[in-house]
Design an enzyme around this catalytic site. Structure first.
Site, PDB file in Angstrom:
ATOM      1  N   GLY A  29       0.820  -1.212   0.000  1.00 23.30           N
ATOM      2  CA  GLY A  29       0.000   0.000   0.000  1.00 23.30           C
ATOM      3  C   GLY A  29       0.848   1.254   0.000  1.00 23.30           C
ATOM      4  N   ASP A  46      -1.140   6.421   3.889  1.00 26.25           N
ATOM      5  CA  ASP A  46      -0.227   6.051   4.982  1.00 26.25           C
ATOM      6  C   ASP A  46       1.084   5.497   4.447  1.00 26.25           C
ATOM      7  N   ALA A  91      -5.012  -2.304   1.330  1.00 29.38           N
ATOM      8  CA  ALA A  91      -6.370  -2.778   1.625  1.00 29.38           C
ATOM      9  C   ALA A  91      -7.367  -2.095   0.710  1.00 29.38           C
ATOM     10  N   GLN A  92      -8.542  -2.706   0.598  1.00 27.90           N
ATOM     11  CA  GLN A  92      -9.713  -1.987   0.084  1.00 27.90           C
ATOM     12  C   GLN A  92     -10.183  -1.217   1.313  1.00 27.90           C
ATOM     13  N   SER A  93      -9.876   0.078   1.384  1.00 24.69           N
ATOM     14  CA  SER A  93      -9.982   0.813   2.650  1.00 24.69           C
ATOM     15  C   SER A  93     -11.233   1.675   2.773  1.00 24.69           C
ATOM     16  N   THR A  95      -8.013  -1.343  12.600  1.00 19.76           N
ATOM     17  CA  THR A  95      -8.802  -0.115  12.511  1.00 19.76           C
ATOM     18  C   THR A  95      -9.849   0.024  13.614  1.00 19.76           C
ATOM     19  N   GLU A 102     -12.668   0.934  13.066  1.00 18.71           N
ATOM     20  CA  GLU A 102     -13.922   0.467  12.467  1.00 18.71           C
ATOM     21  C   GLU A 102     -14.318  -0.892  13.062  1.00 18.71           C
ATOM     22  N   TYR A 161     -16.164  -4.231   5.587  1.00 24.09           N
ATOM     23  CA  TYR A 161     -14.772  -3.806   5.802  1.00 24.09           C
ATOM     24  C   TYR A 161     -14.353  -4.093   7.241  1.00 24.09           C
ATOM     25  N   LYS A 168     -11.468  -6.698   8.457  1.00 22.94           N
ATOM     26  CA  LYS A 168     -10.312  -6.219   9.227  1.00 22.94           C
ATOM     27  C   LYS A 168     -10.207  -6.930  10.581  1.00 22.94           C
ATOM     28  N   HIS A 182      -7.337   8.811  10.423  1.00 23.82           N
ATOM     29  CA  HIS A 182      -6.264   9.797  10.273  1.00 23.82           C
ATOM     30  C   HIS A 182      -6.235  10.289   8.834  1.00 23.82           C
TER      31      HIS A 182
HETATM   32  P1  NAP Z   1      -5.440   4.088   1.019  1.00 17.37           P
HETATM   33  O1  NAP Z   1      -4.941   5.477   0.808  1.00 17.37           O
HETATM   34  O2  NAP Z   1      -6.766   3.704   0.483  1.00 17.37           O
HETATM   35  O3  NAP Z   1      -4.326   3.087   0.406  1.00 17.37           O
HETATM   36  C1  NAP Z   1      -4.612   1.734   0.173  1.00 17.37           C
HETATM   37  C2  NAP Z   1      -3.440   1.088  -0.554  1.00 17.37           C
HETATM   38  O4  NAP Z   1      -3.734  -0.301  -0.747  1.00 17.37           O
HETATM   39  C3  NAP Z   1      -3.146   1.677  -1.926  1.00 17.37           C
HETATM   40  O5  NAP Z   1      -1.740   1.766  -2.095  1.00 17.37           O
HETATM   41  C4  NAP Z   1      -3.719   0.623  -2.863  1.00 17.37           C
HETATM   42  O6  NAP Z   1      -3.078   0.585  -4.130  1.00 17.37           O
HETATM   43  C5  NAP Z   1      -3.402  -0.641  -2.083  1.00 17.37           C
HETATM   44  N1  NAP Z   1      -4.182  -1.805  -2.521  1.00 17.37           N
HETATM   45  C6  NAP Z   1      -5.536  -1.911  -2.557  1.00 17.37           C
HETATM   46  N2  NAP Z   1      -5.894  -3.119  -3.034  1.00 17.37           N
HETATM   47  C7  NAP Z   1      -4.755  -3.782  -3.292  1.00 17.37           C
HETATM   48  C8  NAP Z   1      -4.464  -5.080  -3.821  1.00 17.37           C
HETATM   49  N3  NAP Z   1      -5.447  -5.930  -4.157  1.00 17.37           N
HETATM   50  N4  NAP Z   1      -3.167  -5.473  -3.956  1.00 17.37           N
HETATM   51  C9  NAP Z   1      -2.167  -4.615  -3.626  1.00 17.37           C
HETATM   52  N5  NAP Z   1      -2.373  -3.360  -3.141  1.00 17.37           N
HETATM   53  C10 NAP Z   1      -3.655  -2.955  -2.982  1.00 17.37           C
HETATM   54  O7  NAP Z   1      -5.463   3.721   2.565  1.00 17.37           O
HETATM   55  P2  NAP Z   1      -4.771   4.468   3.817  1.00 17.37           P
HETATM   56  O8  NAP Z   1      -5.678   5.519   4.333  1.00 17.37           O
HETATM   57  O9  NAP Z   1      -3.367   4.799   3.468  1.00 17.37           O
HETATM   58  O10 NAP Z   1      -4.804   3.295   4.903  1.00 17.37           O
HETATM   59  C11 NAP Z   1      -3.721   2.377   5.020  1.00 17.37           C
HETATM   60  C12 NAP Z   1      -4.196   1.141   5.754  1.00 17.37           C
HETATM   61  O11 NAP Z   1      -4.627   1.494   7.059  1.00 17.37           O
HETATM   62  C13 NAP Z   1      -5.382   0.420   5.119  1.00 17.37           C
HETATM   63  O12 NAP Z   1      -5.213  -0.957   5.343  1.00 17.37           O
HETATM   64  C14 NAP Z   1      -6.578   0.937   5.881  1.00 17.37           C
HETATM   65  O13 NAP Z   1      -7.631   0.001   5.841  1.00 17.37           O
HETATM   66  C15 NAP Z   1      -5.982   1.084   7.262  1.00 17.37           C
HETATM   67  N6  NAP Z   1      -6.565   2.111   8.123  1.00 17.37           N
HETATM   68  C16 NAP Z   1      -6.669   3.378   7.678  1.00 17.37           C
HETATM   69  C17 NAP Z   1      -7.163   4.364   8.535  1.00 17.37           C
HETATM   70  C18 NAP Z   1      -7.293   5.789   8.079  1.00 17.37           C
HETATM   71  O14 NAP Z   1      -8.011   6.538   8.744  1.00 17.37           O
HETATM   72  N7  NAP Z   1      -6.596   6.208   7.040  1.00 17.37           N
HETATM   73  C19 NAP Z   1      -7.531   4.028   9.839  1.00 17.37           C
HETATM   74  C20 NAP Z   1      -7.388   2.699  10.270  1.00 17.37           C
HETATM   75  C21 NAP Z   1      -6.874   1.744   9.406  1.00 17.37           C
HETATM   76  P3  NAP Z   1      -3.561   1.501  -5.392  1.00 17.37           P
HETATM   77  O15 NAP Z   1      -2.836   2.817  -5.248  1.00 17.37           O
HETATM   78  O16 NAP Z   1      -3.088   0.693  -6.549  1.00 17.37           O
HETATM   79  O17 NAP Z   1      -5.044   1.640  -5.291  1.00 17.37           O
HETATM   80  N1  GDD Z   2     -17.121   9.045   2.690  1.00 19.62           N
HETATM   81  C1  GDD Z   2     -18.162   9.798   3.077  1.00 19.62           C
HETATM   82  N2  GDD Z   2     -18.803  10.584   2.143  1.00 19.62           N
HETATM   83  N3  GDD Z   2     -18.551   9.755   4.372  1.00 19.62           N
HETATM   84  C2  GDD Z   2     -19.582  10.562   4.736  1.00 19.62           C
HETATM   85  C3  GDD Z   2     -20.244  11.393   3.843  1.00 19.62           C
HETATM   86  C4  GDD Z   2     -19.848  11.394   2.477  1.00 19.62           C
HETATM   87  O1  GDD Z   2     -20.402  12.093   1.633  1.00 19.62           O
HETATM   88  N4  GDD Z   2     -21.191  12.088   4.528  1.00 19.62           N
HETATM   89  C5  GDD Z   2     -21.128  11.686   5.811  1.00 19.62           C
HETATM   90  N5  GDD Z   2     -20.149  10.755   5.938  1.00 19.62           N
HETATM   91  C6  GDD Z   2     -19.809  10.053   7.179  1.00 19.62           C
HETATM   92  C7  GDD Z   2     -19.780   8.525   7.033  1.00 19.62           C
HETATM   93  O2  GDD Z   2     -21.109   8.005   7.072  1.00 19.62           O
HETATM   94  C8  GDD Z   2     -18.942   8.166   8.257  1.00 19.62           C
HETATM   95  O3  GDD Z   2     -19.755   8.102   9.408  1.00 19.62           O
HETATM   96  C9  GDD Z   2     -17.975   9.349   8.411  1.00 19.62           C
HETATM   97  O4  GDD Z   2     -18.507  10.405   7.574  1.00 19.62           O
HETATM   98  C10 GDD Z   2     -16.542   9.060   7.996  1.00 19.62           C
HETATM   99  O5  GDD Z   2     -16.552   8.443   6.720  1.00 19.62           O
HETATM  100  P1  GDD Z   2     -15.189   8.181   5.911  1.00 19.62           P
HETATM  101  O6  GDD Z   2     -14.414   9.425   5.795  1.00 19.62           O
HETATM  102  O7  GDD Z   2     -15.554   7.473   4.653  1.00 19.62           O
HETATM  103  O8  GDD Z   2     -14.345   7.250   6.909  1.00 19.62           O
HETATM  104  P2  GDD Z   2     -14.737   5.966   7.758  1.00 19.62           P
HETATM  105  O9  GDD Z   2     -14.745   6.364   9.210  1.00 19.62           O
HETATM  106  O10 GDD Z   2     -15.921   5.280   7.237  1.00 19.62           O
HETATM  107  O11 GDD Z   2     -13.478   5.016   7.479  1.00 19.62           O
HETATM  108  C11 GDD Z   2     -12.145   5.530   7.552  1.00 19.62           C
HETATM  109  O12 GDD Z   2     -11.663   5.378   8.866  1.00 19.62           O
HETATM  110  C12 GDD Z   2     -11.534   4.015   9.326  1.00 19.62           C
HETATM  111  C13 GDD Z   2     -11.009   4.072  10.768  1.00 19.62           C
HETATM  112  O13 GDD Z   2     -12.067   4.276  11.656  1.00 19.62           O
HETATM  113  C14 GDD Z   2     -11.292   4.758   6.533  1.00 19.62           C
HETATM  114  O14 GDD Z   2     -10.022   5.359   6.450  1.00 19.62           O
HETATM  115  C15 GDD Z   2     -11.106   3.323   6.946  1.00 19.62           C
HETATM  116  O15 GDD Z   2     -10.169   2.686   6.068  1.00 19.62           O
HETATM  117  C16 GDD Z   2     -10.573   3.297   8.385  1.00 19.62           C
HETATM  118  O16 GDD Z   2     -10.365   1.973   8.815  1.00 19.62           O
END
Ligand code: NAP
Ligand code: GDD
Length: 339
Positions: free
Chosen positions: A4, A9, A78-80, A121, A123, A145, A149, A175
């Protein structure tokens, strides 16, 4: 090695490790044109050695781990996107759950000294069973998701306990950053409002405005991942800011950073946000963005990480929103800037 590496991240972590003198192998999935804009943004595109790796392909994962035997392996791929997981639950399970077992199996057989980090996560807490959430809070995922996870988390714990791998799970709360994907609500808001301000669009459409999240800065959180792998023993750690805010509050602060002032009227799907400086309706609700099951409230307590790892977030919530809004304002001014 970072899976990823092209994501939010992955790119911040690659920068952190490069700054510490590491050789960074960036595992990226095969694509006709790999998505490298974040590595470009951070000025590290030429410093990361890209290695093709597809999460769904076990033989590929085995070969890469056998050939490289990395000291540290961060599984961030991940499919995030939670909303998308309701549309593709099977793919999400394969990429976010089974893939973790594939990687752990490959490490166990070909490189058992490798230290492993799993991107778990908040989540997984879903319909929260206690407030705030800590490492021992019972899980109750509310999306495919979150369910996938949860498997990734427990298989990491299991390989630590069964085979003695140095395998840690970071239970990270949301984050964000200027490198966040546009589908997540924070970036959708900052990019959308910046484009409204510069006349590129009339308004933005959001879903549940009452959802509350514990939002921190991605740059701070990748430091915590690295600290987990520097411990003598592996473990599970919550990383959070210990504050929570509504989506509505995020909109207000982002608007303010863009020199707009939002006044709310109406309720539910009829709620509207008007910019009092222009009199225009800039936020409306579209039920299309509601989820089949919602996570209403997340707020963590990262005391364990603070005590054991010495980790602490540096950027405030207000500073985070402002930095994202300002970056998107610059992008809206210069439309040649990618993302
Ligand atoms: P992101 O920006 O969506 O990045 C996801 C990465 O996974 C991308 O590099 C994507 O590649 C790669 N990927 C997806 N499917 C794949 C596959 N089948 N094979 C290989 N690579 C694949 O996510 P992020 O926000 O950096 O989050 C990083 C990790 O932390 C994820 O596992 C997410 O679920 C977890 N997480 C995130 C948060 C948050 O708030 N950001 C919080 C808790 C946990 P492409 O560029 O090719 O699409
Ligand atoms: N995406 C999105 N789009 N979310 C919306 C919208 C909209 O138009 N309007 C309201 N929301 C609300 C969602 O219903 C959710 O409650 C909140 O905003 C945050 O949505 P996201 O930003 O899509 O993040 P997430 O909390 O569902 O998931 C993210 O955080 C997780 C950690 O708690 C992702 O980064 C996950 O990969 C990560 O694990």
């Amino acid at each position: 090695m970072i899976t990823g590496v092209t994501g939010q991240d992955g790119s911040y972590l690659a920068k952190l490790l490069l700054d510490k003198g590491y050789t960074v192998l960036g595992a990226a999935r095969r694509s006709a044109s790999v998505n490298l804009w974040r590595l470009d943004y951070l000025g590290i595109r030429d410093k990361v050695k890209l290695v093709p790796m597809e999460l769904l392909e076990f033989t590929n994962i085995c070969r890469v781990i056998q050939d490289n035997k990395p000291d540290e392996f961060y599984n961030l791929a991940a499919q995030s996107f939670v909303a998308a997981s309701f549309e593709m639950p099977l793919y999400t399970a394969d990429a976010d759950a089974i893939a973790v077992a594939r990687i752990l199996e490959a490490i166990r057989h070909y490189s058992p000294e490798t230290r492993f980090y799993q991107a778990s996560t908040s989540e997984m807490f879903g319909k929260v069973q206690e407030v705030p959430q800590i490492e021992s809070t019972p899980f109750y995922p509310r999306s495919p998701y979150g369910v996938a996870k949860l498997y990734g988390h427990w298989i990491t714990v299991n390989y630590r306990e069964s085979f003695g791998l140095h395998a840690s799970s970071g239970i990270l709360f949301n984050h964000e950053s200027p490198l966040r994907g546009l589908e997540f609500v924070t970036r959708k808001i900052t990019a959308g409002l910046a484009n409204v301000k510069h006349g590129h669009r009339s308004h933005i459409e959001l879903g549940n405005m009452d959802a509350k999240r514990d939002w921190g800065f991605a740059g701070d959180f990748v430091e915590g991942m690295w600290r987990m792998l520097q411990q003598d023993t592996s473990g599970d750690y919550v990383l959070s800011t210990n504050e929570t805010h509504t989506v509505r509050k995020f909109v207000e602060l982002a608007a303010s950073a863009l020199d707009m002032n939002i006044e709310w009227s109406g309720e539910g799907v009829d709620e509207v946000g008007t910019d009092t400086k222009t009199g225009k309706q800039v936020v409306t609700i579209n039920p299309q963005f509601y989820r089949p099951a919602e996570v209403d409230l997340l707020i963590g307590n990262s005391e364990k990480a603070q005590t054991v790892l010495g980790w602490k977030r540096q950027m405030s919530f207000e500073g985070l929103v402002e930095s994202m809004a300002k970056a998107d304002n610059d992008r809206a001014v210069d439309s040649s800037v990618k993302n």
